[in-house]
Design a protein around this motif. Structure first.
Motif, PDB file in Angstrom:
ATOM      1  N   ARG A 192     -16.992  -4.048  -1.195  1.00 26.42           N
ATOM      2  CA  ARG A 192     -15.480  -4.207  -1.318  1.00 26.42           C
ATOM      3  C   ARG A 192     -14.550  -4.380  -2.178  1.00 26.42           C
ATOM      4  O   ARG A 192     -13.413  -3.184  -1.821  1.00 26.42           O
ATOM      5  N   SER A 193     -15.266  -4.248  -3.551  1.00 22.54           N
ATOM      6  CA  SER A 193     -14.155  -3.199  -4.688  1.00 22.54           C
ATOM      7  C   SER A 193     -14.545  -2.397  -4.608  1.00 22.54           C
ATOM      8  O   SER A 193     -12.903  -1.400  -5.176  1.00 22.54           O
ATOM      9  N   GLN A 194     -15.107  -1.613  -4.872  1.00 22.80           N
ATOM     10  CA  GLN A 194     -14.974   0.491  -5.020  1.00 22.80           C
ATOM     11  C   GLN A 194     -14.344   0.554  -3.432  1.00 22.80           C
ATOM     12  O   GLN A 194     -13.669   1.177  -3.870  1.00 22.80           O
ATOM     13  N   VAL A 195     -14.624   0.108  -1.900  1.00 22.52           N
ATOM     14  CA  VAL A 195     -12.811   0.454  -1.781  1.00 22.52           C
ATOM     15  C   VAL A 195     -12.036   0.016  -1.698  1.00 22.52           C
ATOM     16  O   VAL A 195     -11.258   0.938  -1.846  1.00 22.52           O
ATOM     17  N   SER A 196     -11.827  -0.542  -1.963  1.00 23.11           N
ATOM     18  CA  SER A 196     -10.107  -1.442  -2.150  1.00 23.11           C
ATOM     19  C   SER A 196      -9.651  -0.407  -3.248  1.00 23.11           C
ATOM     20  O   SER A 196      -8.220  -0.109  -3.414  1.00 23.11           O
ATOM     21  N   LYS A 197     -10.999   0.286  -4.010  1.00 26.03           N
ATOM     22  CA  LYS A 197      -9.979   0.805  -5.456  1.00 26.03           C
ATOM     23  C   LYS A 197      -9.343   2.853  -4.622  1.00 26.03           C
ATOM     24  O   LYS A 197      -8.867   3.234  -4.887  1.00 26.03           O
ATOM     25  N   THR A 198      -9.914   2.977  -3.401  1.00 26.27           N
ATOM     26  CA  THR A 198      -9.534   3.600  -2.501  1.00 26.27           C
ATOM     27  C   THR A 198      -7.900   3.783  -1.916  1.00 26.27           C
ATOM     28  O   THR A 198      -6.729   4.588  -1.911  1.00 26.27           O
TER      29      THR A 198
ATOM     30  N   ILE B  72       1.028  -1.394  -0.034  1.00 24.77           N
ATOM     31  CA  ILE B  72      -0.286  -0.255   0.295  1.00 24.77           C
ATOM     32  C   ILE B  72       0.763   1.149  -0.242  1.00 24.77           C
ATOM     33  O   ILE B  72       1.801   1.235   0.716  1.00 24.77           O
ATOM     34  N   LEU B  73       0.599   2.131  -1.065  1.00 28.75           N
ATOM     35  CA  LEU B  73       1.563   2.896  -1.550  1.00 28.75           C
ATOM     36  C   LEU B  73       0.950   4.070  -0.713  1.00 28.75           C
ATOM     37  O   LEU B  73       1.416   5.619  -0.291  1.00 28.75           O
ATOM     38  N   GLY B  74      -0.248   4.039  -0.294  1.00 28.36           N
ATOM     39  CA  GLY B  74      -0.973   5.479   0.077  1.00 28.36           C
ATOM     40  C   GLY B  74      -2.626   5.196  -0.495  1.00 28.36           C
ATOM     41  O   GLY B  74      -3.510   3.935  -0.402  1.00 28.36           O
ATOM     42  N   ARG B  75      -3.524   6.299   0.514  1.00 28.95           N
ATOM     43  CA  ARG B  75      -5.390   5.759   0.410  1.00 28.95           C
ATOM     44  C   ARG B  75      -5.711   6.893  -0.164  1.00 28.95           C
ATOM     45  O   ARG B  75      -5.409   7.649   0.542  1.00 28.95           O
ATOM     46  N   VAL B  76      -6.435   7.117  -0.580  1.00 28.27           N
ATOM     47  CA  VAL B  76      -7.928   8.337  -0.591  1.00 28.27           C
ATOM     48  C   VAL B  76      -9.107   8.064   0.121  1.00 28.27           C
ATOM     49  O   VAL B  76      -9.618   7.483   0.136  1.00 28.27           O
ATOM     50  N   ASP B  77      -9.730   9.322   0.508  1.00 32.61           N
ATOM     51  CA  ASP B  77     -10.622   9.049   1.549  1.00 32.61           C
ATOM     52  C   ASP B  77     -11.640   8.876   0.463  1.00 32.61           C
ATOM     53  O   ASP B  77     -11.764   8.799  -0.723  1.00 32.61           O
ATOM     54  N   ASP B  78     -12.523   7.194   1.263  1.00 33.83           N
ATOM     55  CA  ASP B  78     -13.581   6.486   0.749  1.00 33.83           C
ATOM     56  C   ASP B  78     -15.029   7.385   0.626  1.00 33.83           C
ATOM     57  O   ASP B  78     -16.006   6.782   0.215  1.00 33.83           O
TER      58      ASP B  78
END
Length: 379
Positions: A182-188, A120-126
């Motif tokens: 879950r697929s949508q959240v994983s895209k963040t 994991i390199l980073g995270r975008v607000d979901d």
């Protein structure tokens, strides 16, 4: 050449014996009218002139001999190369893009950091999708429990089939909704697509991000480098996967041993060429994408070839190729002989001789422009 050098040496000797001091003394002797000393000077100069004339006579006897350098030819392995230019590249060199637009809530890497595939390199607000996922998971758990109880009753022949099927449908539907969320959240989550090194980071934590030409960061893997180039149509069939290639990096001044790993099947109609890829080892991590490389690909080999320096092969007025060899060799002397030859390919400043010469023949390598057939030689 010997005559010129000897004359120069004798001249230096003569004038060193005279010089400025002697000229001054002669002037003084003339002024003083010292006849005896003037006669002595004249005798000395005449003796020097006699020495020079004797030396010239000796040189005149040897003016029909040429001073040359020679080489004995041997059987050797001759390789001819196709030399072309290409560019270093890697398949694993990409700009990492976010799959979901929003606020970059975390950034876990920096330039120069080594990362592994999937890291994991980073995270975008979901934007609240995590809460929606939790709610859907609760609904799924309830639907699953309801189905399991309904199934137990149905197995005991209690209840109706329609109740059993409705519970099953609700559970499956809830399960699909959970998987979709879950697929949508994983895209963040921003993950490394392969193992490599973060070359540049273009964003900061807290920044609003979205897919763009710049991307979030660049990740490169220098362990899978290759050189790509185009090869003329005439080499179709001569280049195969596995062919060894010398790869010279002009910026590094180093040569690497590579191998052809891919040969293109498409022929470019504009320049009648096809593409190839040459894998190159990178143990020191000195190779970089877009470096210029010069490729030397062996396209012809002769294991028992007679080769000579390319500059010794001459052409006469009839267009025939020839070289000068040494006959009647006796120590450091011999006789020049013009030998017609049939030449093959040239590479690395040497030319293959297909006929006209044999192993152990002595060829003239230096002074070929100043000799003629039958001339006496010194070497």
């Amino acid at each position: 050449m010997r005559k010129i050098l000897s004359l120069t040496a004798l001249s230096i000797l003569l004038f060193s014996c005279g010089g400025k001091e002697n000229n001054q003394s002669i002037d003084e002797l003339i002024k003083s009218k010292n006849t005896k000393e003037l006669q002595a000077k004249k005798s000395a100069l005449q003796a020097d002139i006699a020495k020079i004339e004797d030396a010239l006579a000796t040189l005149d006897v040897k003016t029909d001999e040429a001073l040359v350098s020679v080489l004995t030819v041997k059987d050797t392995v001759f390789n001819h190369y196709l030399e072309i230019q290409g560019n270093v590249d890697t398949k694993e060199n990409i700009l990492v893009q976010p799959e979901f637009s929003g606020n970059l809530t975390s950034l876990n890497v920096k330039a120069g950091q080594r990362v592994s595939k999937g890291q994991i390199l980073g995270r975008v607000d979901d934007a609240g999708m995590s809460q929606q996922l939790a709610s859907l998971e609760n609904q799924y758990n309830l639907a699953k429990t309801t189905f399991e109880r309904q199934k137990n009753l149905w197995d005991k022949k209690i209840g109706s089939e329609i109740q059993y099927l409705q519970a099953q449908t609700q559970m499956v539907s809830a399960q699909k909704m959970v998987a979709q969320m879950r697929s949508q959240v994983s895209k963040t989550l921003i993950r490394a697509p392969f193992s490599g090194t973060i070359d540049e980071v273009f964003v900061e934590k807290g920044q609003i991000v979205a897919p763009s030409q710049q991307g979030l960061m660049r990740i490169i893997n220098l362990g899978n480098m290759y050189v790509s180039t185009s090869v003329p149509e005439t080499y179709i069939g001569k280049l195969k996967v596995g062919t060894e290639v010398d790869v010279f990096l002009t910026s590094l001044g180093k040569t690497y041993k590579g191998r052809v790993r891919q040969v293109g099947n498409y022929l470019n109609p504009n320049n009648r060429s096809f593409g190839i890829e040459v894998s190159v080892p990178n143990p020191e991590n000195l190779l970089r994408p877009n470096q210029v490389a010069k490729l030397k690909i062996i396209d012809y080999t002769s294991k028992n070839a007679i080769v000579v320096p390319t500059n010794v092969v001459q052409e006469d007025g009839t267009g025939s190729k020839f070289v000068f060899t040494v006959t009647n060799s006796n120590g450091k002397t011999g006789t020049a002989k013009k030998v017609l030859v049939k030449v093959g390919k040239s590479s690395d400043n040497v030319t293959e001789i297909l006929s006209g010469l044999s192993a152990n023949d002595i060829i003239i390598t230096e002074g070929v422009n100043s000799i003629a057939d039958g001339m006496k030689l010194n070497f």
